[in-house]
Design a protein around this motif. Structure first.
Motif, mmCIF file in Angstrom:
data_model
loop_
_atom_site.group_PDB
_atom_site.id
_atom_site.type_symbol
_atom_site.label_atom_id
_atom_site.label_comp_id
_atom_site.label_asym_id
_atom_site.label_seq_id
_atom_site.Cartn_x
_atom_site.Cartn_y
_atom_site.Cartn_z
ATOM 1 N N ASN A 11 -0.341 1.984 9.514
ATOM 2 C CA ASN A 11 0.926 1.478 10.062
ATOM 3 C C ASN A 11 0.887 -0.013 10.372
ATOM 4 O O ASN A 11 1.916 -0.667 10.405
ATOM 5 C CB ASN A 11 1.313 2.265 11.311
ATOM 6 C CG ASN A 11 2.046 3.550 10.923
ATOM 7 O OD1 ASN A 11 2.829 3.556 9.971
ATOM 8 N ND2 ASN A 11 1.758 4.641 11.621
ATOM 9 N N LYS A 12 -0.331 -0.517 10.589
ATOM 10 C CA LYS A 12 -0.477 -1.946 10.891
ATOM 11 C C LYS A 12 -0.213 -2.826 9.666
ATOM 12 O O LYS A 12 0.002 -4.028 9.791
ATOM 13 C CB LYS A 12 -1.905 -2.213 11.397
ATOM 14 C CG LYS A 12 -1.986 -2.238 12.926
ATOM 15 C CD LYS A 12 -3.315 -2.830 13.371
ATOM 16 C CE LYS A 12 -4.242 -1.726 13.855
ATOM 17 N NZ LYS A 12 -5.633 -2.091 13.974
ATOM 18 N N LEU A 13 -0.279 -2.233 8.485
ATOM 19 C CA LEU A 13 -0.108 -3.033 7.270
ATOM 20 C C LEU A 13 1.335 -3.508 7.147
ATOM 21 O O LEU A 13 2.263 -2.779 7.491
ATOM 22 C CB LEU A 13 -0.480 -2.200 6.033
ATOM 23 C CG LEU A 13 -1.924 -1.713 5.993
ATOM 24 C CD1 LEU A 13 -2.109 -0.680 4.897
ATOM 25 C CD2 LEU A 13 -2.861 -2.897 5.777
ATOM 26 N N PRO A 14 1.524 -4.740 6.648
ATOM 27 C CA PRO A 14 2.885 -5.275 6.586
ATOM 28 C C PRO A 14 3.788 -4.544 5.578
ATOM 29 O O PRO A 14 4.963 -4.352 5.841
ATOM 30 C CB PRO A 14 2.679 -6.737 6.174
ATOM 31 C CG PRO A 14 1.310 -6.812 5.589
ATOM 32 C CD PRO A 14 0.515 -5.737 6.247
ATOM 33 N N ARG A 15 3.277 -4.155 4.445
ATOM 34 C CA ARG A 15 4.098 -3.483 3.431
ATOM 35 C C ARG A 15 3.418 -2.191 3.025
ATOM 36 O O ARG A 15 2.448 -2.215 2.276
ATOM 37 C CB ARG A 15 4.276 -4.381 2.201
ATOM 38 C CG ARG A 15 5.324 -5.472 2.337
ATOM 39 C CD ARG A 15 5.137 -6.577 1.322
ATOM 40 N NE ARG A 15 3.826 -7.177 1.513
ATOM 41 C CZ ARG A 15 3.566 -8.117 2.429
ATOM 42 N NH1 ARG A 15 4.530 -8.589 3.179
ATOM 43 N NH2 ARG A 15 2.344 -8.586 2.576
ATOM 44 N N LYS A 16 3.938 -1.093 3.566
ATOM 45 C CA LYS A 16 3.309 0.182 3.247
ATOM 46 C C LYS A 16 4.382 1.247 3.081
ATOM 47 O O LYS A 16 5.509 1.113 3.580
ATOM 48 C CB LYS A 16 2.303 0.628 4.308
ATOM 49 C CG LYS A 16 2.914 1.119 5.616
ATOM 50 C CD LYS A 16 3.231 -0.036 6.511
ATOM 51 C CE LYS A 16 3.936 0.385 7.793
ATOM 52 N NZ LYS A 16 4.285 -0.787 8.608
ATOM 53 N N LEU A 17 4.000 2.284 2.366
ATOM 54 C CA LEU A 17 4.904 3.399 2.142
ATOM 55 C C LEU A 17 4.016 4.636 2.250
ATOM 56 O O LEU A 17 3.092 4.810 1.453
ATOM 57 C CB LEU A 17 5.437 3.246 0.724
ATOM 58 C CG LEU A 17 6.868 3.624 0.422
ATOM 59 C CD1 LEU A 17 7.296 2.912 -0.836
ATOM 60 C CD2 LEU A 17 6.988 5.109 0.292
ATOM 61 N N LEU A 18 4.244 5.431 3.296
ATOM 62 C CA LEU A 18 3.361 6.569 3.549
ATOM 63 C C LEU A 18 4.095 7.856 3.221
ATOM 64 O O LEU A 18 5.214 8.076 3.682
ATOM 65 C CB LEU A 18 2.887 6.538 5.001
ATOM 66 C CG LEU A 18 2.276 5.185 5.428
ATOM 67 C CD1 LEU A 18 1.903 5.186 6.901
ATOM 68 C CD2 LEU A 18 1.074 4.836 4.566
ATOM 69 N N VAL A 74 0.864 -1.173 0.000
ATOM 70 C CA VAL A 74 0.000 0.000 0.000
ATOM 71 C C VAL A 74 0.905 1.229 0.000
ATOM 72 O O VAL A 74 1.757 1.370 0.880
ATOM 73 C CB VAL A 74 -0.922 0.039 1.243
ATOM 74 C CG1 VAL A 74 -1.690 1.358 1.297
ATOM 75 C CG2 VAL A 74 -1.885 -1.137 1.210
ATOM 76 N N VAL A 75 0.745 2.057 -1.012
ATOM 77 C CA VAL A 75 1.479 3.319 -1.055
ATOM 78 C C VAL A 75 0.433 4.418 -0.962
ATOM 79 O O VAL A 75 -0.441 4.533 -1.819
ATOM 80 C CB VAL A 75 2.295 3.445 -2.360
ATOM 81 C CG1 VAL A 75 3.047 4.771 -2.387
ATOM 82 C CG2 VAL A 75 3.267 2.272 -2.490
ATOM 83 N N SER A 76 0.502 5.196 0.117
ATOM 84 C CA SER A 76 -0.576 6.167 0.336
ATOM 85 C C SER A 76 -0.046 7.549 0.707
ATOM 86 O O SER A 76 0.947 7.683 1.423
ATOM 87 C CB SER A 76 -1.501 5.672 1.453
ATOM 88 O OG SER A 76 -2.483 6.648 1.723
ATOM 89 N N ALA A 77 -0.738 8.561 0.216
ATOM 90 C CA ALA A 77 -0.491 9.925 0.671
ATOM 91 C C ALA A 77 -1.083 10.068 2.073
ATOM 92 O O ALA A 77 -1.994 9.326 2.445
ATOM 93 C CB ALA A 77 -1.136 10.918 -0.267
ATOM 94 N N LEU A 78 -0.571 11.010 2.831
ATOM 95 C CA LEU A 78 -1.024 11.144 4.223
ATOM 96 C C LEU A 78 -2.011 12.284 4.453
ATOM 97 O O LEU A 78 -2.664 12.337 5.491
ATOM 98 C CB LEU A 78 0.187 11.310 5.139
ATOM 99 C CG LEU A 78 0.913 9.990 5.437
ATOM 100 C CD1 LEU A 78 2.250 10.254 6.107
ATOM 101 C CD2 LEU A 78 0.051 9.070 6.297
#
Lengths: 530, 193
Positions: free
Chosen positions: B117-124, B93-97
């Motif tokens: 933040n709970k997601l295993p693979r994320k980029l915020l 998951v790549v998400s804007a904040l």
């Protein structure tokens, strides 16, 4: 030739441009709008002199396309599924007269009701009228289908329907252009008896339409839109229609299934092909997007003698849009594990834009009827969002134009005030005739034309009554001093509330034109002017 | 090569521009692609999403299956959460904040960040801030594309070509602004890895 990046709708439009179409007629409606928009913005179409403009409604669009066909040229008419209801009179009768220059009727259905009030399946209409229908499964097929449809139309002398659904209309892919055909020369049809539907002619024409049916079935038996994907597992055969084929194939390839698949993209059904297919399998699954139109028919063809699975027995959901997950479940394949939906999720429904004139109309309207029971009859457009928070102003929304006539009926029953809210484009689409009824019966209603100078909901197309509303209302017999114009802005709030209250109190037909341009189209204009 | 991508956001945030860039790059690389998008009523401040599929083999379905998306690319954090059931067990998951708060009951910032933040693979990514630093907050979408570029299966060069192609008719300044945003996004993505 070029490999273009096109929506399904745009592939239809490019297909029309390349197939020698001379004109396209339409009223905007999601998910069909982009077809006509594409032609309007195409330099090629402009160079070729292809006529394209928005019509007042789908019926006028249909009849104009029919007239162009009568003159020997190829024409296209486009609409969403519920638009075909509006055009239905012309549509049904055009099957009886037949056509001269090729005529293609593109109808975009909206299963799942992404932005529609029902799910109706236009393939029923094609069967109803006894005309051929095509159902492409992807963008390239959509492009090719237009060329084929025009040829088929001229070959059979019938209008040909192309049925799309939302997911092909609004899905984009690469499309290779195949040919560029010249437009037909002008050649008016001179067997006028065919085009005059007096009973004697109509009876003859109807018989001739019925006589064409076996031939249409035979053409389907050889259509490149209908074909077999072979497989070894003869326990079950799958008949997949239109875009449903994509979902079937997705699961079949991903899970290496061997069920043979009969793809159907042309109607009437290729009966010979299907009979052979049915004979080979123990059971049959029927997968179609929309109503179980052909599932019902095929059960009849084959006397229910096989185990027939589909939407009727619950193998697939009875309503809504299909997707690959439904197919996986129907084929008893486990879906991959998935995360549960987030617990903090909130829905985010569409809403009226900040600064939209409809907002000010509803605020003043709510104030004006604050002390009364709310019974505001609304119509179809952006302003239907006045049903949601924070306005909750309206109580009905049924079909185009119904606001005026429903208010009339309610007023006739004694309801006061009986208020209709209708947009400018919807008013000319089908509100004018209802207003005439109200004037003739002197029904005490107030019609608010919330005029933002555009067809807003579909993205800002030209609105055919622009600048003419006062004249139209006057001509329909509304008294001049009860045609009121207001500017829906905060600064005029008190004044506007008063206008509403005065007209609600009037025991006759009044029209309030709330005029301020859509902020979206205004912003676009300003940007362009820079 | 096969990538199933869900693009998510709110109407007007530039999702379809991201889609157009990826589509173009896929077309230029002679890959198969299908991109289903939402038009009509839901564009008005409602959630919008696009299913984008790229593959070296034929693609049949226009829609991505549950549990099969390699990437959810969201320009708005609540919208990132809307499509989690689509995410595959190795998906990102790549998400804007920056929230786009136009609804009552919009969750508070902390609970959104916790959920992400709970997601295993994320980029915020602080996309709006980064875009503003590059000259225009309007290019947040290209910042997000940059941050997720390495997960699209397409080269940075072919994405940049497609950005140039998309914004060309709007003039050189808009092209370079969007390219700058894309590159700043690339950097933001790298910094977090």
């Amino acid at each position: 030739m070029d490999n273009l990046l096109l929506l399904g709708d745009e592939a239809i439009a490019q297909g029309g441009i390349d197939a020698g179409m001379s004109g396209i007629y339409a009223y905007p409606g999601t998910p069909s709008t982009e077809i006509t928009e594409y032609v309007q913005n195409s330099h090629e179409a402009i160079q070729k002199g292809i006529h394209s403009s928005w019509s007042a409604n789908e019926k006028t669009a249909y009849e104009a396309a029919l007239g162009m066909s009568y003159a020997g040229k190829r024409s296209m008419v486009c609409m969403k599924h519920v638009g075909l209801n509006v055009a239905a009179d012309a549509f049904m009768n055009s099957a009886i007269t037949g056509v001269h220059g090729g005529m293609v009727v593109v109808v975009a259905d909206d299963p799942g009701m992404h932005s529609s009030q029902n799910e109706q399946d236009s393939r029923f209409y094609a069967r109803f009228a006894y005309i051929p229908a095509l159902e492409p499964a992807n963008q390239q097929e959509a492009y090719n289908a237009v060329h084929y449809a025009f040829d088929l139309s001229e070959q059979t002398g019938l209008p040909v329907m192309i049925r799309l659904t939302t997911r092909i209309s609004h899905s984009r892919s690469g499309v290779i252009r195949t040919q560029n055909r010249n437009q037909n020369t002008l050649s008016p049809f001179n067997q006028s008896k065919r085009f005059i539907l007096l009973p004697a002619n109509a009876r003859r024409q109807y018989n001739s339409l019925l006589e064409k049916q076996p031939g249409l079935e035979e053409i389907s038996n050889h259509s490149s839109l209908n074909y077999l994907v072979e497989g070894d597992n003869l326990k079950m055969g799958i008949v997949a229609f239109g875009i449903a084929f994509n979902y079937v194939m997705e699961i079949r390839v991903r899970h290496q299934l061997q069920y043979p698949v009969m793809k159907i993209g042309q109607y009437p059904l290729p009966r010979t092909m299907l009979t052979k297919f049915f004979e080979k399998h123990e059971s049959i699954m029927i997968v179609e997007e929309g109503y179980p139109v052909y599932e019902e028919l095929l059960r009849g063809y084959f006397n229910n003698e096989k185990n027939i699975l589909g939407r009727l027995d619950g193998t697939l959901p009875r309503t809504g849009e299909l997707n690959p997950d439904y197919l996986a479940k129907a084929l008893k394949i486990d879906l991959p594990p998935a995360l549960p939906p987030s617990e903090i999720l909130q829905p985010r429904p569409p809403m009226l834009c900040q600064g939209c004139s409809h907002r000010d109309v509803y605020e003043a309207l709510n104030e004006a009827i604050r002390n009364d029971e709310r019974h505001v009859f609304s119509d179809i457009g952006c302003y239907t969002l006045g049903a949601l928070q924070p306005f909750e102003s309206i109580s009905t929304c049924v079909d185009m134009g119904a606001s005026v006539t429903m208010a009339k009926g309610a007023a006739d029953a004694g309801l006061r005030p009986a208020v209709a809210v209708i947009g400018d484009s919807t008013f000319t689409h089908s509100g004018m005739t209802g207003l005439l009824d109200a004037v003739n019966d002197q029904s005490p209603i107030t019609v608010i034309i919330s005029d933002n100078s555009t067809t807003g909901m579909t993205g800002g197309q030209h609105s055919s009554g622009e600048g003419k509303y006062i004249a139209i209302c006057k001509a329909l017999g509304v008294e001049e001093n009860h045609i009121r114009v207001m500017n829906p802005l905060k600064v005029h709030y008190a004044e506007n509330v008063k206008i509403f209250q005065e007209e609600f109190a009037y025991e006759g037909v009044s029209v309030i034109i709330a005029q301020r341009e859509c902020i979206q189209t205004l912003a676009k204009k300003k940007k362009k002017a820079k | 090569m096969k990538k199933d991508i869900i693009l998510a956001g709110v109407g007007g945030q530039g999702i379809l521009s991201i889609a157009a860039v990826i589509d173009r790059a896929a077309l230029n690389n002679k890959l198969h692609f299908k991109q289903a998008e939402v038009h009509g009523m839901s564009q008005r401040g409602g959630d919008v999403q696009s299913h984008l599929r790229i593959s070296s083999d034929i693609i049949y379905s226009d829609l991505i299956s549950q549990g099969c998306a390699d990437l959810i690319l969201a320009v708005e954090p609540l919208e990132a959460l809307r499509y989690l059931p689509f995410l595959s067990n190795s998906g990102w998951v790549v998400s804007a904040l920056t929230p786009y708060n136009n609804i009552a009951y919009y969750p508070d910032d902390n609970s959104i960040r916790n959920a992400l933040n709970k997601l295993p693979r994320k980029l915020l990514v602080e996309a709006e801030k980064i875009a503003r630093e590059q000259g225009s907050s309007k290019t947040s979408n290209m910042v997000m594309l940059g941050a997720a570029a390495h997960l699209t299966g397409l080269s940075n060069a072919s994405l940049e070509d497609a950005i140039t192609w998309l914004f060309e008719r709007k003039g050189e300044e808009i092209v370079s602004q969007n390219l700058a945003a894309f590159r700043a996004g690339l950097q933001a993505g790298k910094n977090q890895n």
